[in-house]
Design a protein around this motif. Structure first.
Motif, mmCIF file in Angstrom:
data_model
loop_
_atom_site.group_PDB
_atom_site.id
_atom_site.type_symbol
_atom_site.label_atom_id
_atom_site.label_comp_id
_atom_site.label_asym_id
_atom_site.label_seq_id
_atom_site.Cartn_x
_atom_site.Cartn_y
_atom_site.Cartn_z
ATOM 1 N N PRO A 219 0.625 -1.126 -0.021
ATOM 2 C CA PRO A 219 0.517 0.041 0.002
ATOM 3 C C PRO A 219 1.196 1.047 0.343
ATOM 4 O O PRO A 219 0.569 2.404 -0.476
ATOM 5 N N LYS A 220 1.666 1.038 0.885
ATOM 6 C CA LYS A 220 2.728 2.720 0.715
ATOM 7 C C LYS A 220 3.322 2.770 -0.245
ATOM 8 O O LYS A 220 3.557 3.668 -0.653
ATOM 9 N N VAL A 221 3.405 1.911 -0.956
ATOM 10 C CA VAL A 221 4.671 1.765 -2.714
ATOM 11 C C VAL A 221 3.268 2.714 -3.703
ATOM 12 O O VAL A 221 3.575 3.035 -4.339
ATOM 13 N N LEU A 222 2.086 2.158 -3.749
ATOM 14 C CA LEU A 222 1.036 2.553 -4.244
ATOM 15 C C LEU A 222 0.508 3.927 -4.044
ATOM 16 O O LEU A 222 0.405 4.551 -5.085
ATOM 17 N N GLU A 223 0.998 3.910 -2.420
ATOM 18 C CA GLU A 223 0.228 5.735 -2.371
ATOM 19 C C GLU A 223 1.717 6.975 -3.032
ATOM 20 O O GLU A 223 0.802 8.059 -3.319
#
Length: 412
Positions: A219-223
């Motif tokens: 999720p952090k990378v996608l954010e």
């Protein structure tokens, strides 16, 4: 011809130093009219004094006073003033010419103004008409000598009028040449920005969108990817706004471009609150916390030039915080506004031994910010004290009426 061209260019450049604003000629014309009004008033007082002292005939006094009064309209209606002065010259000759004829003075002044500001033939036809009247209404025994004398008298205003005309045409030519060169430079710059920056940013956005489709689960990378895509899209929108500004003087948009430039600049820059929110989000992603201290009334309508400068200062200074602040250290932004200026203060602990990526740090960011702030009459101070970077910007908030109208229209 080459010597004349060089003289014309040198004269125009010398005149341009008197004022570089677009309305310089209009302001100088207004000052010349004021000077004309003062001179005419002095002549009128002098005529009334001479009439009283010399006990001039009433008819002659009326003619000369009328000739002087005509000069009040010479600044705006020179052709009308010239037409009205011709019968007065004839009337004075029939009544009796005074040794110091203010009617002749009126004709001399009118000649210079006509030749300077109206089509040249009008001025010379007027001169020929006046000299014909002066030499034929009351002829003497030496008509050729009279004609030569009056030609000498009117040669001086003709020469002065030609000089003013030559100076004005030289200045116009320089301004047209400069405007054409500036238009070409703006068009070339707009084309290069479109063909390089916008294409590159668009390619980056497409690469990031393809990366999302590879099945990234973190999720952090996608954010971070979503944030980068959003920033890229906003950059493209802002860049296209800049391209519209650069092409505003192009021939295809000449009629409406200049009026829309202030609105385009105001629209291209985000609001103050949006700039602070973006800065906070960007610093949080870099591991910093941003403390913002803003006075309640700072969100009152600002002139578009002030708002644009302040927003760009915030963007550049907070970007520097992300690059140079000590890891995890808090960063502070304080903004306050008075009746005459808006002040912004940026504080952050400096990272020891930090070396910026040469690809990401051009070294001219703060120089550009200083130039932008100084362009609106403000100042920027940057200093390193006790392990902290301190940047202080001060921008006057007094603006022109047009800026205020543009800003209010943009907000509504």
């Amino acid at each position: 011809m080459d010597l004349r061209g060089r003289f014309s260019t040198a004269t125009a450049r010398a005149a341009s130093r008197l004022g570089r604003e677009p309305d310089t000629k209009r302001r100088w014309a207004a000052r010349a009219r004021v000077l004309l009004y003062v001179g005419v008033t002095c002549l009128l007082v002098w005529e009334l004094y001479i009439s009283e002292v010399d006990n001039l005939p009433t008819g002659l006094t009326v003619v000369q006073v009328a000739a002087i009064v005509i000069l009040y309209g010479l600044g705006r209606w020179p052709v009308v003033a010239a037409a009205l002065s011709i019968p007065l010259v004839m009337a004075e000759l029939l009544i009796g010419v005074h040794p110091f004829s203010l009617t002749i003075v009126t004709s001399v002044v009118t000649t210079g103004v006509l030749i300077a500001v109206r089509p040249r033939p009008i001025g010379y036809v007027y001169v020929a008409t006046v000299i014909t009247i002066l030499t034929t209404v009351q002829p003497t025994d030496l008509p050729l000598a009279d004609v030569a004398s009056w030609l000498v008298v009117f040669f001086v205003p003709c020469l002065l009028g030609e000089g003013v005309r030559f100076l004005s045409s030289s200045v116009d030519r320089i301004q047209r040449t400069s405007a054409a060169q500036l238009t070409r430079q703006r068009r070339d710059l707009a084309r290069e920005l479109h063909d390089t920056s916008i294409h590159d940013i668009t390619s980056i956005i497409m690469a990031l969108e393809r990366a999302k489709l590879t099945g990234i689960q973190d999720p952090k990378v996608l954010e971070e990817i979503d944030h980068a895509i959003a920033i890229g899209r906003q950059s493209v929108v802002s860049m296209r706004g800049v391209l519209k500004i650069l092409r505003a003087e192009d021939g295809s948009d000449r009629r409406s471009g200049t009026e829309n430039v202030p609105a385009a600049i105001a629209a291209a820059a985000p609001t103050l609150q949006r700039a602070l929110d973006d800065a906070r989000a960007s610093l949080e992603r870099a591991g910093h916390s941003l403390q913002v201290h803003v006075e309640d009334h700072v969100d009152l309508p600002l002139p578009f030039s002030v708002r644009t400068a302040l927003v760009r200062v915030i963007q550049e200074c907070t970007a520097n915080m992300a690059k140079y602040a000590r890891p995890g250290a808090p960063c502070t932004v304080m903004i306050e506004r008075t009746d005459v200026e808006t002040r912004a203060l940026f504080l952050n602990d400096a990272r020891e031994g930090a070396e910026a990526d040469s690809a990401l740090s051009s070294g001219v960011g703060l120089i550009g910010v200083r130039e932008r702030v100084e362009a609106v009459g403000g100042s920027l101070v940057v200093r390193h004290h006790d392990g902290r970077w301190i940047i202080q910007a001060s921008i006057p908030t007094i603006s022109s009426a047009s800026e205020g109208q543009v800003e209010r229209a943009a907000q509504h």
